[in-house]
Design a protein around this motif. Structure first.
Motif, PDB file in Angstrom:
ATOM      1  N   SER A  49       1.101  -1.269  -0.474  1.00  0.00           N
ATOM      2  CA  SER A  49      -0.036  -0.169   0.200  1.00  0.00           C
ATOM      3  C   SER A  49       1.015   1.117  -0.262  1.00  0.00           C
ATOM      4  N   LEU A  50       2.127   1.119   0.288  1.00  0.00           N
ATOM      5  CA  LEU A  50       3.263   2.410   0.268  1.00  0.00           C
ATOM      6  C   LEU A  50       4.051   2.065  -0.473  1.00  0.00           C
ATOM      7  N   LYS A  51       3.420   0.855  -1.673  1.00  0.00           N
ATOM      8  CA  LYS A  51       4.056   1.120  -2.539  1.00  0.00           C
ATOM      9  C   LYS A  51       5.823   1.121  -3.023  1.00  0.00           C
ATOM     10  N   LEU A  52       6.166   1.037  -1.501  1.00  0.00           N
ATOM     11  CA  LEU A  52       7.455   0.682  -1.244  1.00  0.00           C
ATOM     12  C   LEU A  52       8.690   0.086  -2.652  1.00  0.00           C
ATOM     13  N   ASP A  53       9.641   0.804  -2.746  1.00  0.00           N
ATOM     14  CA  ASP A  53      10.276   0.295  -3.434  1.00  0.00           C
ATOM     15  C   ASP A  53      10.912  -1.368  -2.956  1.00  0.00           C
ATOM     16  N   PRO A  54      11.218  -2.624  -3.251  1.00  0.00           N
ATOM     17  CA  PRO A  54      11.756  -3.589  -2.688  1.00  0.00           C
ATOM     18  C   PRO A  54      12.847  -3.187  -2.572  1.00  0.00           C
ATOM     19  N   LYS A  66      13.961   1.634   4.319  1.00  0.00           N
ATOM     20  CA  LYS A  66      12.489   1.690   5.805  1.00  0.00           C
ATOM     21  C   LYS A  66      13.159   0.173   6.115  1.00  0.00           C
ATOM     22  N   VAL A  67      13.286   0.314   7.161  1.00  0.00           N
ATOM     23  CA  VAL A  67      13.661  -0.953   8.228  1.00  0.00           C
ATOM     24  C   VAL A  67      12.602  -1.211   8.809  1.00  0.00           C
ATOM     25  N   VAL A  68      12.420  -2.734   8.678  1.00  0.00           N
ATOM     26  CA  VAL A  68      11.419  -3.088   9.417  1.00  0.00           C
ATOM     27  C   VAL A  68      12.045  -4.519  10.300  1.00  0.00           C
ATOM     28  N   VAL A  69      11.272  -4.597  11.312  1.00  0.00           N
ATOM     29  CA  VAL A  69      11.749  -5.287  12.625  1.00  0.00           C
ATOM     30  C   VAL A  69      10.932  -6.317  12.506  1.00  0.00           C
ATOM     31  N   LEU A  70      10.986  -7.481  12.650  1.00  0.00           N
ATOM     32  CA  LEU A  70       9.882  -8.578  12.914  1.00  0.00           C
ATOM     33  C   LEU A  70      11.149  -9.224  13.888  1.00  0.00           C
ATOM     34  N   ILE A  71       9.926  -9.393  15.356  1.00  0.00           N
ATOM     35  CA  ILE A  71      10.275  -9.583  16.138  1.00  0.00           C
ATOM     36  C   ILE A  71       9.582 -10.623  16.902  1.00  0.00           C
ATOM     37  N   GLY A  72       9.657 -11.734  18.014  1.00  0.00           N
ATOM     38  CA  GLY A  72       8.491 -12.148  18.929  1.00  0.00           C
ATOM     39  C   GLY A  72       8.670 -11.321  20.677  1.00  0.00           C
ATOM     40  N   ASP A  73       7.773 -11.956  21.392  1.00  0.00           N
ATOM     41  CA  ASP A  73       7.778 -11.667  22.634  1.00  0.00           C
ATOM     42  C   ASP A  73       9.338 -11.554  23.864  1.00  0.00           C
ATOM     43  N   GLY A  74       9.094 -13.441  23.252  1.00  0.00           N
ATOM     44  CA  GLY A  74      10.027 -12.940  23.944  1.00  0.00           C
ATOM     45  C   GLY A  74      11.261 -12.209  23.350  1.00  0.00           C
ATOM     46  N   GLY A  75      11.747 -12.812  22.453  1.00  0.00           N
ATOM     47  CA  GLY A  75      13.144 -11.190  21.269  1.00  0.00           C
ATOM     48  C   GLY A  75      13.338 -10.036  22.289  1.00  0.00           C
ATOM     49  N   SER A  76      11.535  -9.586  22.360  1.00  0.00           N
ATOM     50  CA  SER A  76      11.870  -8.313  23.001  1.00  0.00           C
ATOM     51  C   SER A  76      11.908  -8.091  24.369  1.00  0.00           C
ATOM     52  N   MET A  77      12.099  -8.659  25.017  1.00  0.00           N
ATOM     53  CA  MET A  77      12.775  -8.658  26.284  1.00  0.00           C
ATOM     54  C   MET A  77      13.787  -8.735  26.646  1.00  0.00           C
ATOM     55  N   ILE A  78      14.812  -9.599  25.590  1.00  0.00           N
ATOM     56  CA  ILE A  78      16.684  -9.512  25.366  1.00  0.00           C
ATOM     57  C   ILE A  78      16.705  -9.154  24.979  1.00  0.00           C
ATOM     58  N   GLY A  79      15.873  -8.119  24.297  1.00  0.00           N
ATOM     59  CA  GLY A  79      16.247  -7.311  22.801  1.00  0.00           C
ATOM     60  C   GLY A  79      16.433  -5.946  23.696  1.00  0.00           C
ATOM     61  N   LEU A  80      15.124  -5.530  24.382  1.00  0.00           N
ATOM     62  CA  LEU A  80      14.632  -4.230  24.724  1.00  0.00           C
ATOM     63  C   LEU A  80      15.170  -2.819  24.628  1.00  0.00           C
ATOM     64  N   VAL A 133      -2.416   0.330  10.241  1.00  0.00           N
ATOM     65  CA  VAL A 133      -2.069   0.497  11.375  1.00  0.00           C
ATOM     66  C   VAL A 133      -0.058   0.253  11.094  1.00  0.00           C
ATOM     67  N   MET A 134      -0.011  -0.664  10.450  1.00  0.00           N
ATOM     68  CA  MET A 134       1.453  -1.366  10.309  1.00  0.00           C
ATOM     69  C   MET A 134       1.979  -0.348   8.809  1.00  0.00           C
ATOM     70  N   ALA A 135       1.009   0.078   7.686  1.00  0.00           N
ATOM     71  CA  ALA A 135       2.153   0.976   6.631  1.00  0.00           C
ATOM     72  C   ALA A 135       2.230   1.985   7.754  1.00  0.00           C
ATOM     73  N   LYS A 136       1.186   2.920   8.237  1.00  0.00           N
ATOM     74  CA  LYS A 136       1.278   4.234   9.147  1.00  0.00           C
ATOM     75  C   LYS A 136       2.209   3.741  10.154  1.00  0.00           C
ATOM     76  N   ALA A 137       2.667   2.870  10.403  1.00  0.00           N
ATOM     77  CA  ALA A 137       4.344   3.070  11.295  1.00  0.00           C
ATOM     78  C   ALA A 137       5.262   2.985  10.377  1.00  0.00           C
ATOM     79  N   ILE A 138       5.102   1.846   9.256  1.00  0.00           N
ATOM     80  CA  ILE A 138       6.395   1.889   8.444  1.00  0.00           C
ATOM     81  C   ILE A 138       6.379   3.415   7.916  1.00  0.00           C
ATOM     82  N   SER A 139       5.848   3.858   7.704  1.00  0.00           N
ATOM     83  CA  SER A 139       6.065   5.204   6.668  1.00  0.00           C
ATOM     84  C   SER A 139       6.265   6.723   7.646  1.00  0.00           C
ATOM     85  N   PHE A 140       5.883   6.288   8.961  1.00  0.00           N
ATOM     86  CA  PHE A 140       6.474   7.218   9.800  1.00  0.00           C
ATOM     87  C   PHE A 140       7.370   7.597  10.147  1.00  0.00           C
ATOM     88  N   ASP A 141       8.219   8.668  10.345  1.00  0.00           N
ATOM     89  CA  ASP A 141       9.635   9.336   9.809  1.00  0.00           C
ATOM     90  C   ASP A 141       9.986   9.238  11.007  1.00  0.00           C
TER      91      ASP A 141
END
Ligand code: SF4
Ligand SMILES: [Mg+2]
Lengths: 443, 378
Positions: free
Chosen positions: A37-42, A94-108, A187-195
């Motif tokens: 939806s953001l038409k990001l260049d891959p 645009k850098v997008v991190v995908l992380i689980g709940d476990g990873g979010s704590m060890i990498g808090l 919401v994800m699109a908003k987050a990604i496009s957020f500067d």
């Protein structure tokens, strides 16, 4: 490459490697839609995946750059990528991190710092309340009473509200959604496009470990969040803070600080040494012991000598002793310790104490010239001690400098004129550096 | 008077200046004595040199930031000491397996653990070399003077770029924090090397793979994240394309190639200083601060008409085996002074010194003195 509306970032017809009903599949499809939806260049997208089931996503996105990292550290790598891209390459990755709940704590810490820096990174936390890949163990995002492999009686702890942590870390865009929410894509699109930094926590089910142990259905996730006191929806959306690279650019441009390249030292005179002289200077922290030694070295270099200055102080730099071992030599200096001191300067009681503690008197003999403040009592072992009213005549902060000045005058290592010029550069006219009458104290 | 370019610099400052010379564009740092001087040096120097230096909230972040920046295509460095290095061990392996160039300056101090922040040490040799699960070589350089800090930092970058690997620049408190006079002449002529990169327009692109190789010594051209070629990087075992795979032959050979690419270039990675004498009974081998002490001991011994040979090692790993064997060939005894309690480098090179009497001089908490080495020269 031109971005096309139909562009899919995922492998065409990708088979999801997740268990049946796992929320991850939904999250990834919606992430793909959000990018589309953001038409990001891959080429301008980097997906940084963490460890865990959600981390398998990198293999599914074959159009964009993928970096699959160590556990919890994904946001750290993403920060480096984003800073380098924006500041050094001046691009729009645009850098997008995908992380689980476990990873979010060890990498808090990495999440907190990325938010504080306000780097242009989007962190998507796939929160299924447990470590799925390793068998369903409790995580820091497991709600109270939730049963996991390692909390058979239910979790004793309440769950961490990571969105509030992101808020406290001054992140600009923060949302908590449910994997089945219709507007998750938006919401994800908003987050990604957020500067700047953005974080979306997505609540979902691990069908392998979560739903089997708990009476839990997708429809109950909202209620669960409520029970834990966790707000749902877009929690925060404001662009009051400049994205990191923009702030960096303006701050660097407006920098008027003191940074300057240290200049070369010109030789201007000749020294009188035929062999190396070791000088140990010991005094109190904050009384210019090490800087006096540095000025001695500079003057020596101006007279063609080689120098080394090895400093020592307690870990708290502003208290206790301060010690410098200086070697001046017409030859190359190898070993940087003073094996046998030609001169020792002791400008305070703390300095003497340290010399004793470090057994430095073993490196002092009867030929060593010891210049001390008159307040210091040295047991008379036949040492050649010159006791001077250093502190009285020069002030405590310049007692060491005065002793160095005295030694250069008296023992003619090199012309005193050169040292005088060096200290004048720092303190102004020589006659005003020490107390007016100081010369009369020893000459 | 000659036109020397004299200055007073610490080893840490010269590491920073050497990094700039090498083309370093990114630094992330976390404070730790005795390495903080490198951090401050980079914070001051990088913005004036088209780069950026940032602070990190811990050492894991510091190295992760550097690896990320390097993946984007920029030469990166961090600096730490033993306690911080311990935290970086996982991340340095990530750099190794993803073949990401990065330089880590490890300024050693007294260990174990927090040990002594303001005391020297040479006890991180083994933890550095054996930092990887599986036993892969992390190349290590170790200067012994401030001037060498400059040269070898630049060389560390060259190695990292050429071989697409993390490189450790080992230093120690005495070298890092001692200020000494030095002459800059000659330092400007250093050669620097940039990683070979690839884009879709490159004629090689057709046969190119992220981690592909046709021969053990081949190093795949680097594709930056954000470039026109999709990057696939993972810390998991992967095939030549970069995709996680389990146990197939290609994956195992891609793993093994991580080591082969270093060993097949090891002859280009030899940096030592040989000061050998005929009819010497004793060879001394040393590095870092202790190499300087060795020089003084050798000088005195020779003044006393005792023949003695000395070998300073700069390229600690890969081990310069031939140089060591050659230096020792005519000697009966090899003395290896190092400021740690178990003779770390001695353990590594002892198997090369068959039929020699191998003697360690080991110490903790203070520098080994010239006299302590002299005693062992006969
Ligand atoms: S174990 Fe749980 S998180 Fe992992 S794929 Fe299966 S359902 Fe999803
Ligand atoms: Mg989970």
């Amino acid at each position: 490459m031109e971005a096309q509306e139909t562009c899919s970032y995922m492998t065409h017809g990708a088979v999801m490697p997740f268990c049946k009903g796992c929320g991850h599949s939904n999250i990834l499809k919606k992430l793909n839609d959000a990018m589309a939806s953001l038409k990001l260049d891959p080429e301008d997208v980097c997906l940084v995946t963490d460890i865990g089931c959600i981390g398998l996503a990198d293999a599914l996105f074959d159009k964009v750059h993928t970096v699959h990292t160590t556990h919890g550290r994904s946001t750290g790598f993403a920060t480096g990528l984003a800073v380098a891209d924006k500041v050094l390459a001046s691009r729009k990755m645009k850098v997008v991190v995908l992380i689980g709940d476990g990873g979010s704590m060890i990498g808090l810490l990495h999440i907190v710092n990325a938010a504080l820096m306000n780097v242009d990174v989007t962190v998507i936390i796939a929160n299924n309340f447990l470590f799925g890949m390793t068998g369903g163990q409790q995580s820091s995002l497991t709600p109270e009473h939730f049963v996991t492999l390692t909390t058979p009686f239910g979790s004793m702890n309440p769950s961490l509200d990571i969105c509030r942590i992101a808020d406290a870390s001054k992140g600009g865009f923060i949302a908590r959604k449910i994997a089945t929410d219709k507007d998750l894509t938006d919401v994800m699109a908003k987050a990604i496009s957020f500067d700047g930094f953005s974080l979306v926590e997505v609540l979902e089910l691990c069908t392998e470990h979560g739903t089997k142990r708990n009476d839990l259905k997708g429809g109950m996730l909202a209620q669960m969040a409520e029970h834990e006191g966790h707000e749902l929806g877009i929690i925060k959306e404001n662009s009051l803070r400049k994205e990191f690279s923009r702030k960096y650019e303006s701050d660097v441009q407006s920098h008027t600080g003191e940074i300057k390249q240290p200049a070369f030292i010109e030789q201007e005179s000749l020294h009188n040494l035929t062999k190396a002289a070791g000088i140990i200077i010991s005094g109190s922290a904050g009384e210019r012991v090490q800087s006096s030694a540095a000025m001695l070295c500079e003057a020596a270099v101006r007279c063609g000598l080689n120098t080394t200055q090895k400093n020592d102080n307690p870990v708290t730099q502003g208290s206790g002793f301060s010690l410098s071992e200086v070697i001046l030599s017409p030859d190359e200096i190898n070993y940087t310790g003073v094996s046998r001191a030609s001169y020792v300067i002791i400008s305070s009681e703390a300095g003497l104490k340290e010399l004793k503690a470090q057994n430095i008197f073993k490196r002092i003999d009867n030929d060593t010239v010891i210049i001390t403040d008159e307040s210091i009592e040295l047991s008379n072992n036949g040492y050649n001690v010159i006791s001077l009213p250093l502190r009285k005549a020069c002030g405590a902060d310049k007692a060491t400098l005065g002793a160095v000045d005295y030694a250069i005058r008296m023992y003619g290592l090199f012309p005193h004129e050169v040292f005088k010029k060096v200290i004048e550069k720092k303190f102004g006219q020589y006659e005003t550096i020490f107390k007016k009458e100081f010369l009369t104290f020893w000459f | 008077m000659q036109t020397l370019q004299k200055a007073l610099r610490s080893g840490n400052q010269m590491v920073a200046e050497g990094a700039i010379k090498a083309g370093c564009k990114f630094f992330a740092g976390y404070p730790i004595t005795p390495a903080s001087g490198v951090y401050k040096g980079m914070i001051d120097l990088l913005p004036q040199n088209a780069g950026i230096a940032i602070s990190s909230p811990d050492e894991i972040s510091a190295l992760a930031y550097c690896v990320g920046a390097s993946m984007r295509g920029y030469k990166s460095m961090t600096a730490t000491s033993g306690p911080g290095w311990a935290l970086m061990i996982e991340t340095v392996q990530y750099a190794l397996i993803t073949e990401t160039p990065v330089v880590i300056c490890v300024v050693q101090r007294l260990g174990p653990c927090t040990g002594g922040a303001t005391q020297g040490g040479q006890g991180d040799i083994l933890i550095t070399e054996f930092a990887t699960s599986g036993g892969y070589t992390i190349p290590v350089l170790y200067p012994s003077t401030a001037k060498e800090c400059f040269r070898l930092t630049a060389e560390a970058f060259n190695w990292a770029e050429k071989y697409r690997t993390p490189v450790v620049l080992l230093s120690d408190k005495e070298i890092g924090m001692t200020t000494e006079s030095l002459d800059y002449s000659g330092l400007g002529d250093l050669k620097t090397f940039d990683r070979k990169t690839i884009s879709k327009t490159d004629p090689d692109f057709k046969n190119w793979k992220m981690y592909g190789f046709d021969s053990p010594d081949m190093i795949a051209k680097f594709a930056p994240v954000g470039g026109d070629i999709k990057v696939t990087a993972t810390g998991s075992a992967h095939n030549a394309l970069g995709y996680l795979k389990k146990n197939d032959t290609e994956t195992i050979s891609t793993l093994l190639h991580l080591e082969e690419k270093i060993t097949s270039h090891k002859n280009e990675m030899v940096l030592v200083n040989e000061d050998l004498q005929d009819n010497a009974n004793t060879l001394i081998i040393s590095f870092g601060i202790t190499a300087r002490t060795m020089k003084d001991a050798v000088k005195t011994a020779r003044k006393n008409r005792i023949n003695v040979s000395a070998l300073t090692i700069y390229s600690m790993f890969p081990v310069p085996e031939e140089k060591i064997i050659n230096a020792a060939s005519d000697c009966k005894r090899v003395v290896i002074p190092e400021e740690n309690i178990n003779g770390q480098y001695r353990k590594i090179i002892k198997p090369l010194l068959k039929d020699k009497e191998v003697i360690g001089i080991n110490k903790a908490g203070s520098m080994i003195t010239p006299e302590e080495i002299l005693e062992r020269i006969i």
